[in-house]
Structures are given as structure tokens and as C-alpha cells.
Design an enzyme around this catalytic site. Structure first.
Site, PDB file in Angstrom:
ATOM      1  N   ARG A 193       0.849  -1.199   0.000  1.00  0.00           N
ATOM      2  CA  ARG A 193       0.000   0.000   0.000  1.00  0.00           C
ATOM      3  C   ARG A 193       0.882   1.245   0.000  1.00  0.00           C
ATOM      4  O   ARG A 193       0.607   2.237  -0.646  1.00  0.00           O
ATOM      5  CB  ARG A 193      -0.947  -0.007   1.213  1.00  0.00           C
ATOM      6  CG  ARG A 193      -1.774   1.255   1.277  1.00  0.00           C
ATOM      7  CD  ARG A 193      -2.974   1.275   2.229  1.00  0.00           C
ATOM      8  NE  ARG A 193      -3.117   0.217   3.171  1.00  0.00           N
ATOM      9  CZ  ARG A 193      -2.573   0.199   4.405  1.00  0.00           C
ATOM     10  NH1 ARG A 193      -1.822   1.198   4.826  1.00  0.00           N
ATOM     11  NH2 ARG A 193      -2.791  -0.827   5.203  1.00  0.00           N
ATOM     12  N   TYR A 232     -14.917  19.555 -14.757  1.00  0.00           N
ATOM     13  CA  TYR A 232     -15.238  18.144 -14.958  1.00  0.00           C
ATOM     14  C   TYR A 232     -16.336  17.735 -13.957  1.00  0.00           C
ATOM     15  O   TYR A 232     -16.225  18.028 -12.759  1.00  0.00           O
ATOM     16  CB  TYR A 232     -13.973  17.302 -14.760  1.00  0.00           C
ATOM     17  CG  TYR A 232     -14.246  15.816 -14.751  1.00  0.00           C
ATOM     18  CD1 TYR A 232     -14.643  15.161 -15.913  1.00  0.00           C
ATOM     19  CD2 TYR A 232     -14.139  15.076 -13.577  1.00  0.00           C
ATOM     20  CE1 TYR A 232     -14.916  13.808 -15.903  1.00  0.00           C
ATOM     21  CE2 TYR A 232     -14.408  13.713 -13.572  1.00  0.00           C
ATOM     22  CZ  TYR A 232     -14.796  13.090 -14.736  1.00  0.00           C
ATOM     23  OH  TYR A 232     -15.072  11.749 -14.726  1.00  0.00           O
ATOM     24  N   ASP A 277      -5.659  20.697 -13.170  1.00  0.00           N
ATOM     25  CA  ASP A 277      -6.070  19.409 -13.743  1.00  0.00           C
ATOM     26  C   ASP A 277      -5.648  19.446 -15.212  1.00  0.00           C
ATOM     27  O   ASP A 277      -6.242  20.157 -16.021  1.00  0.00           O
ATOM     28  CB  ASP A 277      -7.584  19.241 -13.585  1.00  0.00           C
ATOM     29  CG  ASP A 277      -8.083  17.891 -14.100  1.00  0.00           C
ATOM     30  OD1 ASP A 277      -7.414  17.306 -14.971  1.00  0.00           O
ATOM     31  OD2 ASP A 277      -9.146  17.428 -13.636  1.00  0.00           O
ATOM     32  N   LYS A 283      -6.953   8.823 -19.220  1.00  0.00           N
ATOM     33  CA  LYS A 283      -7.177   9.454 -20.513  1.00  0.00           C
ATOM     34  C   LYS A 283      -5.883   9.417 -21.344  1.00  0.00           C
ATOM     35  O   LYS A 283      -5.452   8.358 -21.704  1.00  0.00           O
ATOM     36  CB  LYS A 283      -7.703  10.872 -20.300  1.00  0.00           C
ATOM     37  CG  LYS A 283      -8.782  10.988 -19.200  1.00  0.00           C
ATOM     38  CD  LYS A 283     -10.103  10.318 -19.546  1.00  0.00           C
ATOM     39  CE  LYS A 283     -11.058  10.184 -18.365  1.00  0.00           C
ATOM     40  NZ  LYS A 283     -11.342  11.399 -17.632  1.00  0.00           N
TER      41      LYS A 283
HETATM   42  C1  LIG Z   1     -11.916  11.732 -16.296  1.00  0.00           C
HETATM   43  C2  LIG Z   1     -11.485  12.975 -15.627  1.00  0.00           C
HETATM   44  C3  LIG Z   1     -11.260  13.022 -14.234  1.00  0.00           C
HETATM   45  C4  LIG Z   1     -11.512  11.829 -13.340  1.00  0.00           C
HETATM   46  O1  LIG Z   1     -10.622  10.789 -13.554  1.00  0.00           O
HETATM   47  P1  LIG Z   1     -10.975   9.231 -13.359  1.00  0.00           P
HETATM   48  O2  LIG Z   1      -9.715   8.563 -13.754  1.00  0.00           O
HETATM   49  O3  LIG Z   1     -12.139   8.929 -14.245  1.00  0.00           O
HETATM   50  O4  LIG Z   1     -11.317   9.046 -11.911  1.00  0.00           O
HETATM   51  C5  LIG Z   1     -10.801  14.216 -13.693  1.00  0.00           C
HETATM   52  N1  LIG Z   1     -10.617  15.311 -14.455  1.00  0.00           N
HETATM   53  C6  LIG Z   1     -10.842  15.311 -15.794  1.00  0.00           C
HETATM   54  C7  LIG Z   1     -10.618  16.560 -16.572  1.00  0.00           C
HETATM   55  C8  LIG Z   1     -11.293  14.151 -16.417  1.00  0.00           C
HETATM   56  O5  LIG Z   1     -11.535  14.165 -17.738  1.00  0.00           O
END
Ligand SMILES: *Cc1c(COP(=O)(O)O)cnc(C)c1O
Length: 378
Positions: A46, A98, A170, A195
Site C-alpha cells: 500500500r 469536470y 487538472d 485518458k
Molecule cells: C476523467 C477525468 C477526471 C476523473 O478521472 P478518473 O480517472 O475517471 O477518476 C478528472 N478530471 C478530468 C478533466 C477528467 O476528464
């Protein structure tokens, strides 16, 4: 080392016992100790795992950070980061956020008395007005989703720093190939590595990169204490995906540019939201802040109805109708009925989100096939 070289080599060295070029998937929960607390740097998985370490060093390298910490998802990374805050603290963030971040802030952290102000971050005066003596964090997302607005990271850092406010960006939509927020003075960068970083729509993964000791110590404490850690197989897949980040993203961007100009000239399209078009309100800022304009774009139909958008999206065959983005395959989605469906229509419209707005994540297929697919869908 320049960026493309980093995607192959940052933090990577052949494995010591065998010389394996790729880091092995260390599928273990614990590690043998020679004597109590005498070990090779790992005591329990962990807290740490060598496959995860290899990925963390890679992501830190790409973002130009001293360190990175990986999590089981993007929202888990956000959740761990937000736990630095204490009741009474205030956060300024964007109103074009988001959806999952909005849900985490309002449904999880607001009940613990963390306060949020959502503003249009392209308007610096509004951001300035939102700052209070309790403001501890500025949460920035750029390009925004699904309106593809560009927020000026450097200008916001300039507002935050004198007030001792931490800035987090982000960077999911751009990826470090196109935008590295730490270069503009941001304190930390967050990724849904699900992504572009992993890039193949086959893993859920999150990461934060930072050179700020306090942030990184808090994140290490959170991984150990709250435990939203990724498994070694997922770390391996994400690391494998990153090796082709540059070539994937560049090709997606090249495709996106061709699609944007095709859409802009189509008589059934009202407008195209893509930072690479000179018609985009923050085109100049995008050119300054990003190395290229990204592979996400949205467009609005002249027939501005949910029905027209639904019909269009049911007609595509190469573009897959699905949430998410940043994979090798092109995806198409309808924010008004999918990701943003829980927001009332008048609130949606006020924020600029029209009923017929269609968002696409452009993949690495042949641009001609993608354009033909859109053509026949009209
Ligand atoms: C998809 C996404 C998230 C969340 O991420 P997960 O891996 O789905 O938990 C956060 N910020 C943005 C801009 C996203 O596109």
C-alpha cells in the site's frame, strides 16, 4: 533530456536482478525484511511498489516535477489532494469543471465544511473577487470541459501566490505533451491518467506531480493512510501507454485540426469550439500556454435541439458514442444528456452549454475516414 526522450527514459532503468528493459509487474503485497525495519526501501505494497515507483518517476519527469504520486483513479488523486484542507478553508475553482470534480467538491467536501466558489476563470476580475482570507486553494482546469475554454495559468498563479494560495491544475485534457503547468508556477498538476497518459481506454488511473514538499508529504501520507493506490498491473499499463504519448497525441491533434476546419465550413454547424481555430476567443492564449491545440473539440448544430444531436450521434459508425476521452479511438458524446444531464437546462444554457453541443475526442485513425463518418452522419 527533451520531452520525447523523457517519455521513454524518465526515471527508467533496467531492472537490477535480470536486466529486464521494461519494469516487471511486482505482483506482491509485502516484502521480506532482513531484520525488523531493515529492508530494500519497500515494506508493504500500500505504501510502495517498484512498478508504481517507475511510473511515478516517469510522470514526475514529464511534468518537470521532483516527485509524483499515483492513485487508483483521477478522482482518488483529487480526493487525496483535497484532504490537505481543513474545515473552514475555501477553494476557488472554475464553473466549467469536470462533472466528477464538481460532484466530489459539492457532495463530499462541502459537507465537511470546505467552501467552494465556482467562477468563470477566463475572467480574472471574477477570480480576484472570489478570493477571501480563507482561500487556501485554486483549482484550475484548462482546456475546460466541454466548452474548451482556455484559462491563463500564469495569470492565476500571479493572483494566488501573493495570497499564499496553492494552485493545482487538472492537466488531463492537454496532457504534459502539450502543456506543463509547473512551468507557469503552479504548485501541483493532477491527471486522470485514464485518458491521454494511459491512452488506450483500458485502465482507470490517477496521478499528482509536484515539487512542493508539503503537498507530496501529504499525498504519501494519504496513500499510506487512506489507501486509494493503483495495482501494479495498472501501473504497468499506464507506463506502457506513456511510451507512445508523443506520437499518439500529435497524430490526434493533427486529425483534430482537419476535423475542426471541416466542421467550421459545414452548413449544418452553428459554431466549432476548438482552441486551434482563430475564431476561438482564447486562441492567442492557447498558442502561448500550450505547445499545440489539443485533440478535444465541441460543436453546436444550427438545429439546436437534443433530438438533432441525438440523431447525429446515432448515425456515426467510426466515432463511438461513449463517455471518456484521450484514447486511440475517436469518441463522441452529448454533454447535455450524458455528463451534464443532472444540471437544469437554464443553468446549463447560462454556462454556455447548448442542447445540441456535441463533444468529440479525436483518436489516431485516418482523418479522411473520420471526416467521412461525420459527413454521412449529417
Ligand atoms: C476523467 C477525468 C477526471 C476523473 O478521472 P478518473 O480517472 O475517471 O477518476 C478528472 N478530471 C478530468 C478533466 C477528467 O476528464
Amino acid at each position: 533530456m527533451k520531452f520525447n526522450t523523457k517519455t521513454i527514459h524518465a526515471g527508467q532503468k533496467p531492472e537490477e536482478t535480470s536486466g529486464a528493459v521494461m519494469p516487471p509487474i511486482f505482483q506482491t503485497s509485502t516484502y521480506a525484511q532482513e531484520a525488523p525495519n531493515k529492508h530494500k526501501g519497500y515494506d508493504y505494497a500500500r505504501v510502495g511498489n517498484p512498478t508504481r515507483t517507475a511510473l511515478e518517476q516517469m510522470i514526475a519527469g514529464l511534468e518537470g516535477a521532483d516527485e509524483a504520486a499515483c492513485f487508483s483513479s483521477g478522482v482518488a488523486a483529487m480526493d487525496s489532494l483535497m484532504k490537505m484542507l481543513r474545515p473552514g478553508d475555501h477553494v476557488v475553482t472554475t464553473n466549467d469543471l469536470y462533472g466528477g470534480s464538481y460532484r466530489l467538491f459539492t457532495k463530499v467536501f462541502e459537507p465537511y465544511r470546505i467552501d467552494f466558489t465556482f467562477v468563470d476563470m477566463t475572467d480574472l476580475e471574477k477570480v480576484k473577487d472570489a478570493i477571501t482570507p480563507q482561500t487556501k486553494l485554486m483549482w484550475i482546469e484548462t482546456p475546460t470541459n466541454p466548452l474548451l475554454r482556455i484559462v491563463d495559468i500564469e495569470a492565476l498563479v500571479g493572483l494566488a501566490k501573493p495570497n499564499d494560495i496553492l494552485t493545482v491544475v487538472d492537466n488531463t485534457f492537454a496532457s504534459p505533451y502539450l502543456q506543463r503547468p509547473l512551468e507557469f508556477g503552479a504548485d501541483a498538476v493532477l491527471h486522470s491518467a485514464t485518458k491521454y497518459l494511459a491512452g488506450h481506454s483500458d485502465v482507470i488511473h490517477g496521478a499528482v506531480a509536484s515539487s512542493n514538499q508539503e503537498i507530496m508529504e501529504n499525498l504519501r501520507f494519504q496513500t499510506k493512510t487512506s489507501g486509494a493506490v493503483p495495482g501494479p498491473m495498472d501501473c504497468y499499463l499506464t507506463l506502457r501507454g506513456i511510451k507512445t504519448l508523443s506520437v499518439r497525441v500529435q497524430r490526434s491533434v493533427d486529425n483534430a485540426k482537419q476535423i475542426a476546419s471541416f466542421l467550421e465550413s459545414h452548413d449544418k454547424v452553428e459554431s466549432v469550439l476548438y482552441p486551434g481555430l482563430s475564431s476561438h476567443p482564447q486562441h492567442e492564449l492557447a498558442a502561448k500556454q500550450m505547445d499545440d491545440f489539443g485533440a478535444m473539440l465541441s460543436f453546436i448544430l444550427k438545429d439546436d435541439s437534443i433530438e438533432a444531436a441525438t440523431k447525429f450521434m446515432s448515425n456515426t459508425s467510426i466515432f463511438t458514442l461513449a463517455e471518456s476521452l484521450g484514447g486511440v479511438e475517436s469518441l463522441i458524446s452529448h454533454p447535455a444528456s450524458m455528463t451534464h444531464g443532472s444540471i437544469p437546462k437554464d443553468v446549463r444554457e447560462k454556462a454556455g452549454l447548448k442542447d445540441s453541443l456535441i463533444r468529440i475526442s479525436v483518436g489516431i485513425e485516418d482523418a479522411d475516414d473520420l471526416i467521412d463518418d461525420l459527413k454521412q452522419a449529417f
